[in-house]
Design an enzyme around this catalytic site. Structure first.
Site, PDB file in Angstrom:
ATOM      1  N   HIS A 115      14.644  12.099  68.988  1.00  0.00           N
ATOM      2  CA  HIS A 115      13.510  11.502  68.273  1.00  0.00           C
ATOM      3  C   HIS A 115      13.102  12.434  67.141  1.00  0.00           C
ATOM      4  O   HIS A 115      12.764  13.586  67.390  1.00  0.00           O
ATOM      5  CB  HIS A 115      12.362  11.329  69.260  1.00  0.00           C
ATOM      6  CG  HIS A 115      11.277  10.425  68.798  1.00  0.00           C
ATOM      7  ND1 HIS A 115      10.520  10.676  67.690  1.00  0.00           N
ATOM      8  CD2 HIS A 115      10.813   9.259  69.315  1.00  0.00           C
ATOM      9  CE1 HIS A 115       9.622   9.710  67.547  1.00  0.00           C
ATOM     10  NE2 HIS A 115       9.792   8.839  68.519  1.00  0.00           N
ATOM     11  N   LYS A 134       9.327  -2.036  59.589  1.00  0.00           N
ATOM     12  CA  LYS A 134       8.971  -1.390  58.320  1.00  0.00           C
ATOM     13  C   LYS A 134       9.266  -2.316  57.141  1.00  0.00           C
ATOM     14  O   LYS A 134       8.563  -2.300  56.132  1.00  0.00           O
ATOM     15  CB  LYS A 134       9.751  -0.080  58.170  1.00  0.00           C
ATOM     16  CG  LYS A 134       9.371   0.726  56.925  1.00  0.00           C
ATOM     17  CD  LYS A 134       9.901   2.140  56.989  1.00  0.00           C
ATOM     18  CE  LYS A 134      11.390   2.189  56.747  1.00  0.00           C
ATOM     19  NZ  LYS A 134      11.732   2.023  55.306  1.00  0.00           N
TER      20      LYS A 134
END
Length: 923
Positions: free
Chosen positions: A152, A585
């Site tokens: 991550h 997004k």
């Protein structure tokens, strides 16, 4: 107190939680006083109280008082203030987790109906629906469930701090499980004080940026914490439940349908540090973990199974296995089980050394012959198990021995399957260079899609490789060829399960998939003359446009005879990955969710026509803005036919720690995946075929939300500047977190920014914009067109359609973690007042619209009304989380105004760490 007593109110049942939080807060407060002095402790307490007043009313007075107070915090106190609130928040999370375990145990002890999300509940529903034993057996025979751990780019927890927190959780658990004497309780609290002190005196931040190998090691720690022990335990419980369901029909041995996957060490998309050598290292480190585990378990069993052949009978096969053991001792001549296990220990050690590993533990007394594969190891353990079963020792055959059998089937010699992933643009350039070197003038990059397909199919029709050792290729092409060569080598060494999947990011055409096929052919992983494919070629559809084109692309490629033959060699199954993060997004929360749902419906139909089994890989993040939310509801909300007993999904970042650092919580999270997959596959849900008018409504809502979202994010002048100045995005680059860069290119554009830091930054500012923006405008426009009375239609959709209900539940969760008053303080960081006044009021107005729409549709009077556990969790965290945000804003002001005192910089980074850990699913 019996916390399961139905006569107790929710408040009474939460009394142990409040007591734990008070105790941990007291211990931390006393630690701060002792280590830093009364003045620092009093300052922290004043900030906390003023923050609470700010949260309650934001009347201006509390805001000014808070701002003035924070301006006066001296540099030498900055880090202590940030650390104190970070640890208060994290200790509250630990207490919350322990209380969840406490309540679950009380639920089981009370003999209540099985909890939702458990396999017992799923099997109960199956019974009620008339699902036969044969149907269940068929489900488990073909089921495949894979949680896939990923690194991550905004992962914040240091392993050293996590270890302290795990020990604190264990000590809390000890207080709850065992009736302690007063002396034992005092010893327990003293141990808690030591752990909190150790945590306080441990550095929160990494001194250097994480390498890929660091990320691999961090992920592997969760196998020690949870997976190695709890996955076999989960199987054992499920087999026992099924045996009882079948009225004691004997011991079941289910197929190993639930296994682990990983991207760490194989995900090259945008990460230049993942190379062929790193992939080899990842596989080696994984293998080291599982061999150490096997060796330890076999030694424990050999010490335990001291059965004497003078007292019990043993099978001839077991005697033969003991006779082959190189271990010889006069003391154990009559102990065949022990001698057999010592022989297995010697062979395991030799196998590990053959793999180039350095096993830990006791050296074997003599050398053994290496095992050729994990199946041979399982066969030896099975001999021991069968001998115990058939000679009156069934209790000994269960327990640790049974768990070891399952572990070997689940983890093999490789531990977890590593996926490899690369961007389609890289494959495109690599294949173009190979073609040009082999056939000058091909001009692959200049060709249109049909021209490229023709060239690639011609290349796939011949077994002749394209690459040549006589040609010096570019570093990029050489690196890609090396990766695939490393995969071929690894499969020969560790077995075919070590790498099974190759994923293509940014798939927008058939040629993207055929390019990967050509590269696999180069190393023998695709053999055209046999129509044989050794790896799954998996397209990843990420943007809104890609999702809309996904069904067409798959229809076209499954219509190509050569590719269809390759799919047939993969058991007539084809996987597609859906990207939740980038589609969000690109188009916003509502449109992303809706286009994902429609893409699944269309893919189900395409695959049905082609007679191919569809397996979906859900690239979900931890936050709602990246497709996160409760896994159980998300799986059940899939359209009809989208699960089919097989599912893969990513587990990312700090969500991995929150789900899997506690073994009991970890097992329950794994069980939820299995239960939801069974229910979604076998049980008919009325929403499997939603009403046509619901689909039309969602189309209209999605179009409205898309326009609102794109209008703000991509079409508002200065929005990019606003984002960079009102969030911590520029500071994230300095935080020593994931190995991957935050942007795909050296650019500040939102298009180039990775989805994870995009979501992470909005979460830090408590705006949570990607998880809700556009919904309020969408509902407002829909009601204006259809009339205010049409709200009843949306309310019916919420009641009757799990997809819509899940979307709203996730939005409810993210709105509950947002705070426009705190967000306004981040907006004040934008230097251009006109820009600030143009954008923040739009965000706040949309937030108010969205809140009103959500409450009107769900019928709630306030957020999280339908989720009391979440409401309680947020209520417990806010007194410690909100002050961190206020301190962060002050530190950002100082840092951006040029204060380069290292304590300010470190304070900013510590606050990012603390807010992320407090929110848990922030990125």
């Amino acid at each position: 107190m019996n916390t399961h007593d139905p006569a107790l109110s929710e408040q009474d049942k939460d009394t142990p939680l409040r007591e734990d939080i008070r105790m941990l807060g007291r211990i931390l407060g006393n630690t701060v006083r002792a280590q830093e002095g009364d003045a620092v402790f009093d300052l922290i307490e004043r900030i906390r109280q003023t923050s609470i007043r700010f949260h309650r009313d934001d009347d201006g007075g509390a805001r000014r008082e808070l701002e003035d107070m924070l301006k006066e915090v001296a540099h030498e106190n900055t880090l202590n203030v940030v650390r104190a609130f970070s640890y208060f928040s994290q200790l509250s999370n630990i207490a919350e987790d322990e209380h969840h375990i406490r309540r679950s145990r009380a639920h089981l002890r009370g003999g209540s109906v099985p909890r939702e999300g458990s396999m017992a509940h799923a099997l109960q529903l199956a019974d009620a629906a008339g699902i036969s034993d044969a149907q269940l057996q068929a489900f488990f025979a073909s089921a495949m469930i894979r949680p896939v751990l990923t690194a991550h780019p905004t992962e914040v927890q240091r392993k050293s701090v996590l270890n302290c927190q795990m020990r604190i959780a264990q000590l809390l658990d000890e207080r709850d499980r065992i009736q302690l004497t007063p002396e034992e309780e005092q010893e327990n609290e003293e141990a808690l004080r030591r752990e909190v002190l150790l945590m306080w005196e441990t550095r929160m931040l990494r001194l250097t940026k994480l390498s890929v190998v660091d990320e691999i090691a961090n992920a592997l720690s969760f196998y020690d914490y949870t997976f190695l022990g709890e996955l076999p335990r989960l199987y054992a419980r499920l087999e026992d439940q099924l045996s009882r369901r079948g009225e004691g029909s004997g011991h079941l041995d289910l197929p190993s349908f639930l296994r682990m996957g990983s991207w760490i060490g194989g995900d090259r998309d945008g990460n230049p540090f993942v190379t062929a050598d790193i992939l080899r290292r990842a596989l080696q480190l994984q293998s080291q973990v599982i061999f150490n585990f096997y060796i330890d378990e076999v030694l424990r069993l050999s010490n335990r199974l001291s059965l004497s052949s003078e007292l019990v009978k043993v099978s001839p096969e077991l005697l033969a296995l003991a006779g082959q053991s190189p271990y010889r001792s006069a003391h154990t001549e009559d102990e065949p089980y022990r001698r057999a296990l010592r022989g297995i220990h010697a062979r395991l050690w030799a196998t590990a050394e053959r793999f180039g590993l350095h096993p830990t533990g006791r050296l074997p007394a003599a050398s053994g012959e290496p095992y050729p594969d994990a199946a041979s190891l399982r066969a030896d353990i099975d001999l021991i198990h069968d001998s115990l079963l058939t000679h009156c020792s069934p209790a000994l055959a269960h327990g640790k021995l049974r768990d070891l059998q399952r572990a070997i089937s689940v983890f093999g010699f490789h531990l977890a399957t590593i996926d490899v992933r690369q961007n389609s643009d890289v494959h495109e350039r690599t294949v173009a260079e190979l073609l040009e070197a082999a056939h000058p003038g091909t001009g692959y990059l200049a060709r249109d899609e049909e021209g490229r397909i023709a060239v690639l199919l011609a290349e796939l029709a011949t077994p002749r490789p394209l690459s040549s050792p006589a040609v010096q290729y570019s570093d990029e092409t050489a690196g890609e060829l090396a990766i695939f060569q490393a995969i071929a080598e690894a499969r020969r060494l560790y077995g075919a399960d070590c790498v099974q999947n190759a994923i293509i990011s940014k798939t927008d055409g058939v040629s993207d998939m055929l390019e990967l096929a050509v590269l696999l052919k180069e190393v023998g992983l695709l053999r055209p003359h046999e129509a044989r494919l050794d790896l799954n070629i998996i397209p990843l559809f990420e943007t809104i446009g890609d999702l809309q084109n996904a069904a067409g692309i798959m229809d076209r490629i499954l219509s190509i005879p050569l590719f269809r033959q390759l799919v047939a060699s993969r058991e007539d199954a084809q996987e597609c990955m859906l990207g939740y993060s980038d589609s969000n997004k690109d188009g916003g929360f509502l449109t992303s969710g809706w286009e994902l749902y429609k893409a699944e419906i269309q893919l189900v139909e395409v695959f049905r026509r082609h007679g191919v089994r569809l397996r979906l890989f859900h690239g979900r993040g931890g936050s709602v803005g990246r497709g996160g939310g409760p896994s159980y509801q998300a799986i059940l909300a899939q359209p009809g036919g989208a699960v089919q007993g097989q599912i893969r999904l990513t587990e990312q970042g700090e969500v991995i720690a929150s789900k899997y650092s506690n073994p009991e919580v970890g097992r329950r999270n794994l069980e939820v995946l299995a239960a939801a997959t069974l229910e979604a596959t076998l049980l008919a849900h009325p929403e499997a075929a939603p009403r046509a008018d619901y689909l039309a409504t969602m189309d209209e809502l999605s179009d409205n939300a898309f326009r609102a979202y794109r209008g703000l994010v991509y079409e508002t002048e200065g929005f990019e500047q606003y984002f960079w100045e009102s969030t911590v995005i520029s500071e994230i680059a300095n935080l020593n977190i994931g190995s991957r860069p935050a942007s795909r290119k050296k650019s500040t554009s939102i298009e180039a920014l990775r989805a994870i830091p995009w979501v992470f930054s909005w979460a830090q500012a408590r705006v949570m914009l990607p998880g809700w923006f556009g919904f309020g405008s969408a509902v407002k426009a829909w009601l204006e067109r259809h009339g205010e009375g049409a709200i009843a239609h949306l309310q019916a959709m919420h009641r009757e359609w799990s997809f819509f209900a899940t979307q709203l539940a996730n939005m409810d969760m993210v709105l509950a973690k947002s705070d426009m008053a705190i967000a306004s303080r981040y907006a004040s960081l934008v230097q251009d007042e006109a820009l600030r006044n143009a954008i923040f009021p739009r965000i706040k107005a949309e937030w108010e619209l969205t809140m009103a729409a959500l409450l009107a549709i769900t019928g709630q009077k306030e957020l999280t009304e339908g989720n009391p556990l979440l409401a309680r969790s947020i209520r417990n965290r806010l007194p410690y989380l909100n002050p961190l945000n206020h301190v962060q804003v002050e530190l950002l002001k100082r840092y951006r105004d040029g204060d380069r005192d290292d304590r300010v910089r470190r304070g900013v980074l510590l606050s990012i760490n603390g807010v992320a850990a407090g929110l848990r699913n922030s990125g």
